[in-house]
Design a protein around this motif. Structure first.
Motif, PDB file in Angstrom:
ATOM      1  N   LEU A  46       7.368  -7.503 -37.693  1.00 16.42           N
ATOM      2  CA  LEU A  46       8.156  -6.431 -37.092  1.00 16.42           C
ATOM      3  C   LEU A  46       7.352  -5.139 -36.984  1.00 16.42           C
ATOM      4  CD1 LEU A  46      11.647  -6.915 -38.807  1.00 16.42           C
ATOM      5  CD2 LEU A  46      11.062  -7.404 -36.433  1.00 16.42           C
ATOM      6  N   GLU A  49       4.219  -5.391 -34.358  1.00 16.81           N
ATOM      7  CA  GLU A  49       4.671  -5.391 -32.961  1.00 16.81           C
ATOM      8  C   GLU A  49       5.327  -4.061 -32.594  1.00 16.81           C
ATOM      9  OE1 GLU A  49       4.162  -7.562 -30.686  1.00 16.81           O
ATOM     10  OE2 GLU A  49       3.397  -9.266 -31.835  1.00 16.81           O
ATOM     11  N   SER A  50       6.044  -3.477 -33.548  1.00 18.42           N
ATOM     12  CA  SER A  50       6.714  -2.201 -33.280  1.00 18.42           C
ATOM     13  C   SER A  50       5.702  -1.065 -33.133  1.00 18.42           C
ATOM     14  CB  SER A  50       7.712  -1.878 -34.396  1.00 18.42           C
ATOM     15  OG  SER A  50       8.721  -2.850 -34.465  1.00 18.42           O
ATOM     16  N   SER A 276      10.042  -4.183 -27.119  1.00 19.01           N
ATOM     17  CA  SER A 276      11.245  -3.449 -27.519  1.00 19.01           C
ATOM     18  C   SER A 276      12.131  -4.272 -28.446  1.00 19.01           C
ATOM     19  CB  SER A 276      12.039  -3.018 -26.282  1.00 19.01           C
ATOM     20  OG  SER A 276      12.570  -4.147 -25.600  1.00 19.01           O
ATOM     21  N   PHE A 278      11.197  -6.075 -30.897  1.00 17.61           N
ATOM     22  CA  PHE A 278      10.709  -5.894 -32.269  1.00 17.61           C
ATOM     23  C   PHE A 278      11.076  -4.504 -32.785  1.00 17.61           C
ATOM     24  CE2 PHE A 278       8.023  -9.179 -30.470  1.00 17.61           C
ATOM     25  CZ  PHE A 278       8.034 -10.130 -31.458  1.00 17.61           C
ATOM     26  N   ALA A 279      11.057  -3.504 -31.896  1.00 12.36           N
ATOM     27  CA  ALA A 279      11.471  -2.170 -32.309  1.00 12.36           C
ATOM     28  C   ALA A 279      12.953  -2.157 -32.674  1.00 12.36           C
ATOM     29  CB  ALA A 279      11.190  -1.167 -31.194  1.00 12.36           C
ATOM     30  N   LEU A 282      13.318  -4.045 -35.939  1.00 11.48           N
ATOM     31  CA  LEU A 282      12.901  -3.223 -37.081  1.00 11.48           C
ATOM     32  C   LEU A 282      13.980  -2.201 -37.429  1.00 11.48           C
ATOM     33  CD1 LEU A 282      10.697  -2.441 -39.103  1.00 11.48           C
ATOM     34  CD2 LEU A 282       9.763  -0.889 -37.364  1.00 11.48           C
ATOM     35  N   THR A 283      14.601  -1.616 -36.418  1.00  5.24           N
ATOM     36  CA  THR A 283      15.698  -0.669 -36.659  1.00  5.24           C
ATOM     37  C   THR A 283      16.849  -1.346 -37.390  1.00  5.24           C
ATOM     38  OG1 THR A 283      15.118   0.497 -34.618  1.00  5.24           O
ATOM     39  CG2 THR A 283      17.275   0.958 -35.569  1.00  5.24           C
TER      40      THR A 283
END
Length: 306
Positions: A46, A49-50, A276, A278-279, A282-283
């Motif tokens: 995560l 990639e983020s 996006s 992965f972002a 992650l969030t």
């Protein structure tokens, strides 16, 4: 045998070293490492990639933007609509699951006879074992038509239907964990309250419930975490319209539903839209982690030791 006992030797214990006694701790330790390395691998994927995604998209704009349109021009990566849709469905689910689950736990712990409990608990376990995709189509084909009859103007895909289905899904989690916490309360507390003239309801609400508050709050937070990470129900029933709306009757999109949408689509690997997911993941991971930390802190704060 008497001679062996007097000499300190156990009659049923071999004095020869057994290899299994040395191998089992190592095996158990390796099993424990599996979960640790799995978590590390997830976090590493995560984060890496983020980081690549945030090199092209401003972090502040990602966290504060109110428009989410990663697949159409002009692209926009404001995660607020996805976050708001996720919280809307989760709050609806919790408004259903928490009171119903707690009431069920109180009944099973304080009121139900063993015969009734043997019937109710397996039913709850069956409810917990239903695949989430089934809940999704149940929401779309049954709950939504009912809502459209009661509330004209309800969209085919809507947050309320998805929230109700998610709430039904997490009821067994709340009731099971809360019941375990309440049954762990010593019976001496109940008997002391009864000796003072308290009714069964007063004992349940004013004695058992406060004593089991740590476990009950933990079950609430865990249920909230489970609801916020639900995928298939919201993908099927909530829609794919990332918008800021307070109306639960309209179509919305959650973070998990967006991840499914992009993962199953034709988005090229390595593209900005692909990064996006992965972002967003992650969030969602950070939110869930914070909830677990809160659950641990609350559990420690209200824990009763008997």
């Amino acid at each position: 045998m008497m001679n062996k006992e007097l000499s300190g030797e156990h009659p049923f214990r071999s004095n020869k070293p057994r290899s299994i006694e040395y191998a089992m701790p190592v095996l158990l330790f390796l099993c424990a490492l599996v979960s640790i390395f799995t978590t590390i691998g997830i976090v590493y994927t995560l984060v890496t990639e983020s980081v690549a995604f945030f090199k092209e998209v401003n972090v502040f704009k990602f966290l504060s933007g109110t428009t989410w349109a990663p697949l159409i021009q002009p692209v926009s990566f404001g995660v607020i609509p996805l976050l708001f849709g996720t919280l809307l469905v989760t709050l609806i689910a919790c408004c259903i699951a928490l009171p119903v689950g707690l009431a069920t736990a109180i009944y099973l712990s304080e009121y139900a006879s063993p015969k009734v409990a043997k019937i109710v608990k397996p039913v709850l376990e069956v409810l917990a074992g239903v695949p989430t995709i089934v809940y999704g189509y149940f929401a779309l084909s049954f709950i939504t038509p009912v809502l459209q009859t009661l509330l004209p103007g309800t969209s085919l895909f809507n947050a309320l239907s998805a929230g109700i289905a998610v709430g039904i899904m997490i009821i067994p989690m709340v009731s099971s964990l809360s019941e375990d916490a309440m049954k762990a309360v010593p019976k001496s507390l109940r008997h002391g309250a009864y000796a003072l003239g308290a009714t069964r309801f007063e004992v349940a609400i004013q004695v058992v419930l406060p004593a089991a508050l740590s476990g009950i709050i933990s079950s609430f937070v865990l249920a909230f975490s489970r609801a916020i990470g639900e995928t298939m129900i919201v993908t099927v029933a909530a829609g794919a319209t990332p918008q800021l709306t307070a109306s639960p009757l309209e179509s919305i999109q959650t973070m998990t539903a967006y991840i499914v949408q992009v993962s199953l689509g034709d988005t090229p690997h390595g593209s900005l839209a692909y990064g996006s997911i992965f972002a967003v993941g992650l969030t969602l991971f950070v939110i869930t982690l914070l909830l677990n930390i809160v659950a641990a802190a609350v559990s420690k704060r209200f824990r009763e030791v008997y």
